[in-house]
Design a protein around this motif. Structure first.
Motif, PDB file in Angstrom:
ATOM      1  N   THR A 262      -6.690   4.003   3.891  1.00 19.33           N
ATOM      2  CA  THR A 262      -8.308   3.927   4.152  1.00 19.33           C
ATOM      3  C   THR A 262      -9.002   4.656   3.054  1.00 19.33           C
ATOM      4  OG1 THR A 262      -8.028   3.681   6.368  1.00 19.33           O
ATOM      5  CG2 THR A 262     -10.029   4.809   5.815  1.00 19.33           C
ATOM      6  N   ARG A 263      -8.305   6.298   2.839  1.00 21.08           N
ATOM      7  CA  ARG A 263      -8.895   7.011   1.961  1.00 21.08           C
ATOM      8  C   ARG A 263      -8.811   6.143   0.438  1.00 21.08           C
ATOM      9  NH1 ARG A 263      -6.183  11.987   4.228  1.00 21.08           N
ATOM     10  NH2 ARG A 263      -4.510  11.856   2.858  1.00 21.08           N
ATOM     11  N   ALA A 264      -7.744   5.638   0.369  1.00 25.36           N
ATOM     12  CA  ALA A 264      -7.688   4.908  -1.154  1.00 25.36           C
ATOM     13  C   ALA A 264      -8.471   3.515  -1.113  1.00 25.36           C
ATOM     14  CB  ALA A 264      -6.187   4.613  -1.524  1.00 25.36           C
ATOM     15  N   GLY A 265      -9.274   2.788  -0.079  1.00 25.80           N
ATOM     16  CA  GLY A 265      -9.685   1.866  -0.186  1.00 25.80           C
ATOM     17  C   GLY A 265      -8.688   0.644  -0.238  1.00 25.80           C
ATOM     18  N   LEU A 266      -7.495   0.856   0.298  1.00 21.20           N
ATOM     19  CA  LEU A 266      -6.362  -0.223   0.190  1.00 21.20           C
ATOM     20  C   LEU A 266      -6.119  -0.848   1.378  1.00 21.20           C
ATOM     21  CD1 LEU A 266      -4.359   1.594  -2.599  1.00 21.20           C
ATOM     22  CD2 LEU A 266      -5.835  -0.299  -2.949  1.00 21.20           C
ATOM     23  N   ARG A 267      -5.336  -1.997   1.337  1.00 21.38           N
ATOM     24  CA  ARG A 267      -4.707  -2.429   2.645  1.00 21.38           C
ATOM     25  C   ARG A 267      -3.299  -2.484   2.417  1.00 21.38           C
ATOM     26  NH1 ARG A 267      -7.327  -8.283   2.379  1.00 21.38           N
ATOM     27  NH2 ARG A 267      -6.441  -8.005   0.462  1.00 21.38           N
ATOM     28  N   ALA A 268      -2.557  -2.753   3.313  1.00 20.07           N
ATOM     29  CA  ALA A 268      -1.058  -2.789   3.768  1.00 20.07           C
ATOM     30  C   ALA A 268      -0.600  -3.810   2.698  1.00 20.07           C
ATOM     31  CB  ALA A 268      -0.689  -2.925   4.965  1.00 20.07           C
ATOM     32  N   GLY A 269      -1.318  -4.871   2.555  1.00 18.78           N
ATOM     33  CA  GLY A 269      -0.979  -6.112   1.676  1.00 18.78           C
ATOM     34  C   GLY A 269      -1.002  -5.744   0.181  1.00 18.78           C
ATOM     35  N   ASP A 270      -1.645  -4.632  -0.414  1.00 22.65           N
ATOM     36  CA  ASP A 270      -1.692  -4.028  -1.668  1.00 22.65           C
ATOM     37  C   ASP A 270      -0.254  -3.503  -1.784  1.00 22.65           C
ATOM     38  OD1 ASP A 270      -4.318  -4.899  -2.024  1.00 22.65           O
ATOM     39  OD2 ASP A 270      -5.002  -3.144  -0.920  1.00 22.65           O
ATOM     40  N   ILE A 271       0.429  -2.929  -1.111  1.00 22.87           N
ATOM     41  CA  ILE A 271       1.753  -2.377  -1.244  1.00 22.87           C
ATOM     42  C   ILE A 271       2.752  -3.280  -1.829  1.00 22.87           C
ATOM     43  CG2 ILE A 271       3.761  -0.921  -0.405  1.00 22.87           C
ATOM     44  CD1 ILE A 271       0.853   0.556  -0.414  1.00 22.87           C
ATOM     45  N   SER A 272       3.250  -3.066  -3.027  1.00 24.13           N
ATOM     46  CA  SER A 272       4.333  -3.851  -3.519  1.00 24.13           C
ATOM     47  C   SER A 272       5.600  -3.573  -3.470  1.00 24.13           C
ATOM     48  CB  SER A 272       4.051  -3.860  -5.182  1.00 24.13           C
ATOM     49  OG  SER A 272       4.200  -2.655  -5.935  1.00 24.13           O
ATOM     50  N   ALA A 273       5.771  -2.226  -2.892  1.00 25.22           N
ATOM     51  CA  ALA A 273       7.156  -1.796  -2.671  1.00 25.22           C
ATOM     52  C   ALA A 273       7.372  -0.713  -1.614  1.00 25.22           C
ATOM     53  CB  ALA A 273       8.040  -1.139  -3.941  1.00 25.22           C
ATOM     54  N   TRP A 274       8.147  -1.018  -0.413  1.00 29.39           N
ATOM     55  CA  TRP A 274       8.026  -0.033   0.613  1.00 29.39           C
ATOM     56  C   TRP A 274       9.513   0.922   0.401  1.00 29.39           C
ATOM     57  CZ3 TRP A 274       4.089  -0.135   3.969  1.00 29.39           C
ATOM     58  CH2 TRP A 274       3.269  -1.049   3.761  1.00 29.39           C
ATOM     59  N   ILE A 275       9.196   2.242   0.142  1.00 32.08           N
ATOM     60  CA  ILE A 275      10.456   3.110   0.242  1.00 32.08           C
ATOM     61  C   ILE A 275      10.298   3.965   1.640  1.00 32.08           C
ATOM     62  CG2 ILE A 275      11.303   5.010  -1.564  1.00 32.08           C
ATOM     63  CD1 ILE A 275      10.777   2.386  -2.715  1.00 32.08           C
ATOM     64  N   MET A 276      10.758   3.447   2.649  1.00 31.66           N
ATOM     65  CA  MET A 276      11.029   4.062   3.894  1.00 31.66           C
ATOM     66  C   MET A 276      12.460   4.652   4.344  1.00 31.66           C
ATOM     67  SD  MET A 276       7.981   3.077   4.763  1.00 31.66           S
ATOM     68  CE  MET A 276       7.813   3.214   6.597  1.00 31.66           C
ATOM     69  N   HIS A 277      12.249   5.801   4.727  1.00 36.68           N
ATOM     70  CA  HIS A 277      13.689   6.340   5.487  1.00 36.68           C
ATOM     71  C   HIS A 277      14.227   5.313   6.189  1.00 36.68           C
ATOM     72  CE1 HIS A 277      16.205   8.832   7.330  1.00 36.68           C
ATOM     73  NE2 HIS A 277      15.735   8.862   8.490  1.00 36.68           N
ATOM     74  N   PRO A 278      15.485   4.893   5.803  1.00 36.55           N
ATOM     75  CA  PRO A 278      16.446   3.953   7.023  1.00 36.55           C
ATOM     76  C   PRO A 278      16.941   4.702   7.931  1.00 36.55           C
ATOM     77  CG  PRO A 278      17.394   4.670   4.656  1.00 36.55           C
ATOM     78  CD  PRO A 278      16.179   5.469   4.850  1.00 36.55           C
TER      79      PRO A 278
END
Length: 352
Positions: A262-278
């Motif tokens: 929200t602060r960046a004015g982006l949506r989840a669809g704008d994320i091209s790579a997800w670096i999540m703790h597995p």
């Protein structure tokens, strides 16, 4: 803050979950635990739990069932500094920097305690400058990588140094505990040993991919502390892992993502790579449902979990390294960790 180099390290020996099950059945502990515990361990280690192997600081799996404070403390003392330094050496090489270039080092762990801390051992092994600023962060569990990076960012922004070395190292086999509690048994089947390191710099690297930290946020909920934590019992660290963790992790991670996007004015669809703790198979499934994403979006996290298990704080460095090796498309990347506390953190990265 720019990511200049990255390195990871594991112990020398890889063990499959099938080998772990046989070792458990052949150990003295098998007779000490009840029939329900036998069924839980067999189920976890035989079904598709998202893990195929773990790298452990053990010459044989039989060693893992010698569980007493002195043995575990010695395992941490021997292996934590070695793993931390090995990952740092690889990060320095990747960054094309020398130890003398490092102005500060921040080391996170939750699986053992040393005084002086691990930063002292890392500085000695790497030959860091005598005036290096050294920080040891403990007690943040699987979430620790992001607070570590947040501290690095603050130091760089203050002008205190040009390059900071960030390290997360866990010797989970030095925090071994067994009893008939299902959470304890699942933990014993889940965690692996390893270390990850990154070099953070004030300026972008002269060549190669550019990864810049743009924004981040954190969420701490002490009221949920008992959902996931270590406790001391008979001089040993005993992991408490409850069924609420996957859903809680996904909900908090989603909340953090929304705050930053929200602060960046982006949506989840704008994320091209997800670096999540597995954190585990159930955690990844909960993330997939809550984020309304495809399993392929979490492929780097799933790949790290499959080969290494849950590496606690070091995990996200392994996931980041996997995305870089695969030459994941540039743009906006999301980096997130969560764990004891209950705490959750996230950061928006811009990658070119």
């Amino acid at each position: 803050m720019h990511f200049r180099g990255i390195g990871t390290a594991t112990p020398a020996t890889r063990y499959t979950k099938a080998q772990c099950l046989v070792a458990f059945q052949n150990s003295d502990w098998f007779a000490r635990l009840d029939t329900r515990s036998h069924l839980i361990a067999s189920n976890v280690l035989q079904r598709d739990n998202g893990i195929e192997a773990r790298w452990l600081a053990l010459d044989s799996l039989a060693e893992g069932f010698t569980i007493d404070p002195d043995t575990l403390e010695q395992r941490f003392l021997v292996h934590a500094p070695a793993l931390a330094a090995a990952s740092a050496e690889r990060a320095l090489a990747d960054a094309a920097l020398a130890p003398a270039d490092i102005g500060a080092v921040v080391v996170s762990t939750c699986t053992g305690y040393l005084c002086p801390g691990l930063s002292s051992y890392v500085a000695e092994r790497l030959g860091l400058r005598a005036d290096v600023q050294a920080f040891d962060l403990v007690g943040q569990g699987c979430a620790a990588a992001l607070p570590n990076l947040q501290l690095c960012r603050s130091m760089l922004a203050s002008g205190a140094c040009e390059h900071v070395l960030s390290i997360c190292v866990e010797v989970s086999s030095a925090a071994m505990y067994l009893d008939d509690d299902p959470g304890v048994l699942i933990s014993a089947c889940l965690f692996g040993d390893g270390a990850g390191a990154v070099i953070l710099s004030r300026e972008a690297p002269p060549a190669g991919r550019r990864i810049e930290w743009i924004d981040g946020a954190s969420l701490l909920e002490p009221a949920q502390r008992k959902a996931l934590m270590f406790e001391r019992r008979e001089g040993l660290l005993r992991n408490i892992l409850t069924r609420a963790v996957p859903t809680m992790a996904a909900e908090y991670a989603h909340r953090i993502l929304g705050t930053v996007l929200t602060r960046a004015g982006l949506r989840a669809g704008d994320i091209s790579a997800w670096i999540m703790h597995p954190g585990g198979r159930d955690v990844l499934l909960a993330l997939e449902r809550r984020f309304e994403c495809r399993a392929s979006d979490l492929r780097y996290s799933a790949a790290v979990l499959r080969e290494f298990g849950n590496l606690s704080s070091a995990s996200v460095y392994f996931v980041l390294a996997a995305a870089l090796r695969d030459e994941a498309p540039g743009g906006w990347w999301w980096l997130s960790s969560f764990g004891a506390g209950f705490s959750c953190h996230g950061a928006l990265l811009q990658v070119q």
